[in-house]
Design a protein around this motif. Structure first.
Motif, mmCIF file in Angstrom:
data_model
loop_
_atom_site.group_PDB
_atom_site.id
_atom_site.type_symbol
_atom_site.label_atom_id
_atom_site.label_comp_id
_atom_site.label_asym_id
_atom_site.label_seq_id
_atom_site.Cartn_x
_atom_site.Cartn_y
_atom_site.Cartn_z
ATOM 1 N N ARG A 273 -5.142 17.978 -10.588
ATOM 2 C CA ARG A 273 -4.443 17.026 -9.717
ATOM 3 C C ARG A 273 -5.417 16.234 -8.842
ATOM 4 N N GLY A 274 -6.717 16.400 -9.076
ATOM 5 C CA GLY A 274 -7.712 15.620 -8.350
ATOM 6 C C GLY A 274 -8.075 16.168 -6.987
ATOM 7 N N VAL A 275 -7.700 17.418 -6.711
ATOM 8 C CA VAL A 275 -7.943 18.038 -5.404
ATOM 9 C C VAL A 275 -8.812 19.269 -5.611
ATOM 10 N N MET A 276 -9.722 19.537 -4.656
ATOM 11 C CA MET A 276 -10.574 20.709 -4.745
ATOM 12 C C MET A 276 -10.579 21.460 -3.425
ATOM 13 N N VAL A 277 -10.467 22.780 -3.504
ATOM 14 C CA VAL A 277 -10.586 23.647 -2.335
ATOM 15 C C VAL A 277 -12.054 23.961 -2.179
ATOM 16 N N THR A 278 -12.598 23.681 -0.989
ATOM 17 C CA THR A 278 -14.025 23.921 -0.759
ATOM 18 C C THR A 278 -14.308 25.266 -0.111
ATOM 19 N N GLU B 206 -7.280 8.857 -8.182
ATOM 20 C CA GLU B 206 -6.355 8.392 -9.213
ATOM 21 C C GLU B 206 -5.339 9.471 -9.558
ATOM 22 N N ARG B 207 -5.811 10.711 -9.665
ATOM 23 C CA ARG B 207 -4.929 11.828 -9.982
ATOM 24 C C ARG B 207 -4.179 12.318 -8.748
ATOM 25 N N ALA B 208 -4.836 12.319 -7.605
ATOM 26 C CA ALA B 208 -4.240 12.863 -6.387
ATOM 27 C C ALA B 208 -3.150 11.976 -5.817
ATOM 28 N N ASP B 209 -3.134 10.702 -6.178
ATOM 29 C CA ASP B 209 -2.155 9.768 -5.621
ATOM 30 C C ASP B 209 -0.723 10.242 -5.852
ATOM 31 N N ALA B 210 -0.458 10.822 -7.006
ATOM 32 C CA ALA B 210 0.903 11.248 -7.331
ATOM 33 C C ALA B 210 1.368 12.444 -6.510
ATOM 34 N N VAL B 211 0.439 13.284 -6.021
ATOM 35 C CA VAL B 211 0.828 14.501 -5.302
ATOM 36 C C VAL B 211 0.346 14.540 -3.859
ATOM 37 N N ILE B 212 -0.235 13.450 -3.366
ATOM 38 C CA ILE B 212 -0.872 13.502 -2.053
ATOM 39 C C ILE B 212 0.114 13.826 -0.933
ATOM 40 N N GLU B 213 1.350 13.369 -1.049
ATOM 41 C CA GLU B 213 2.328 13.647 -0.001
ATOM 42 C C GLU B 213 2.747 15.112 0.015
ATOM 43 N N VAL C 27 0.865 -1.176 0.000
ATOM 44 C CA VAL C 27 0.000 0.000 0.000
ATOM 45 C C VAL C 27 0.904 1.229 0.000
ATOM 46 N N GLY C 28 0.750 2.058 -1.036
ATOM 47 C CA GLY C 28 1.583 3.247 -1.169
ATOM 48 C C GLY C 28 1.067 4.419 -0.366
ATOM 49 N N HIS C 29 -0.191 4.789 -0.582
ATOM 50 C CA HIS C 29 -0.792 5.924 0.111
ATOM 51 C C HIS C 29 -2.163 5.545 0.639
ATOM 52 N N ARG C 30 -2.473 6.051 1.787
ATOM 53 C CA ARG C 30 -3.811 5.934 2.348
ATOM 54 C C ARG C 30 -4.451 7.304 2.177
ATOM 55 N N ILE C 31 -5.347 7.417 1.216
ATOM 56 C CA ILE C 31 -5.936 8.705 0.854
ATOM 57 C C ILE C 31 -7.290 8.849 1.530
ATOM 58 N N ASP C 32 -7.405 9.871 2.369
ATOM 59 C CA ASP C 32 -8.653 10.171 3.064
ATOM 60 C C ASP C 32 -9.521 11.013 2.132
#
Length: 152
Positions: free
Chosen positions: A140-145, A90-97, A55-60
């Motif tokens: 990048r699969g991320v959204m500011v709310t 899928e997109r956020a995995d590359a930049v989540i860290e 498991v590479g990343h645990r994305i919340d």
């Protein structure tokens, strides 16, 4: 039963226990094989290959917050909070860290570009900041709310 048989049974049970991964609700785990992304594990129970997969990343998938401090003008420091979440794992995995640092840098750059805002203009600056962040982070699969700004 011989000791060899008991050892073999225990080894098979341990191998089976390591092969089962449980992903909690509200999370997605990225599965890597030989250092390359293979697939995303959605919430539920999954069987993986213990010696090959990790498991590479645990994305919340729930919302996250990021607080920041910025000095727009030396006499008027400002701080605030950015509320963001992962929409496309899928997109956020590359930049989540690096997501927190990426958002913080974008916020500081955008705030330094803004002119000094009064109390009545702070909401407008926050709305422009949210729009600016989302235009860069959506790909990048991320959204500011939400963005909240406060004078220090």
């Amino acid at each position: 039963m011989t000791v060899l048989t008991l050892t073999l049974i225990m080894l098979v049970c341990a191998f089976a226990a390591v092969a089962v991964k449980r992903v909690p609700t509200g999370q997605v785990h990225s599965l890597y094989r030989h250092g390359k992304p293979v697939r995303l594990l959605q919430p539920g129970t999954h069987v993986v290959l213990p010696l090959l997969d990790r498991v590479g990343h645990r994305i919340d998938l729930g919302g996250r917050t990021l607080s920041f401090d910025a000095s727009l003008v030396e006499t008027k420091p400002m701080h605030g909070t950015v509320y963001w979440q992962v929409l496309e794992p899928e997109r956020a995995d590359a930049v989540i860290e690096q997501a927190d640092q990426l958002i913080r840098n974008r916020v500081l750059d955008a705030l330094h570009a803004e002119v000094e805002a009064g109390d009545e203009q702070r909401r407008e600056v926050a709305a422009r900041l949210k729009s600016n962040l989302n235009s860069h982070l959506r790909e990048r699969g991320v959204m500011v709310t939400r963005v909240e700004l406060e004078a220090a």
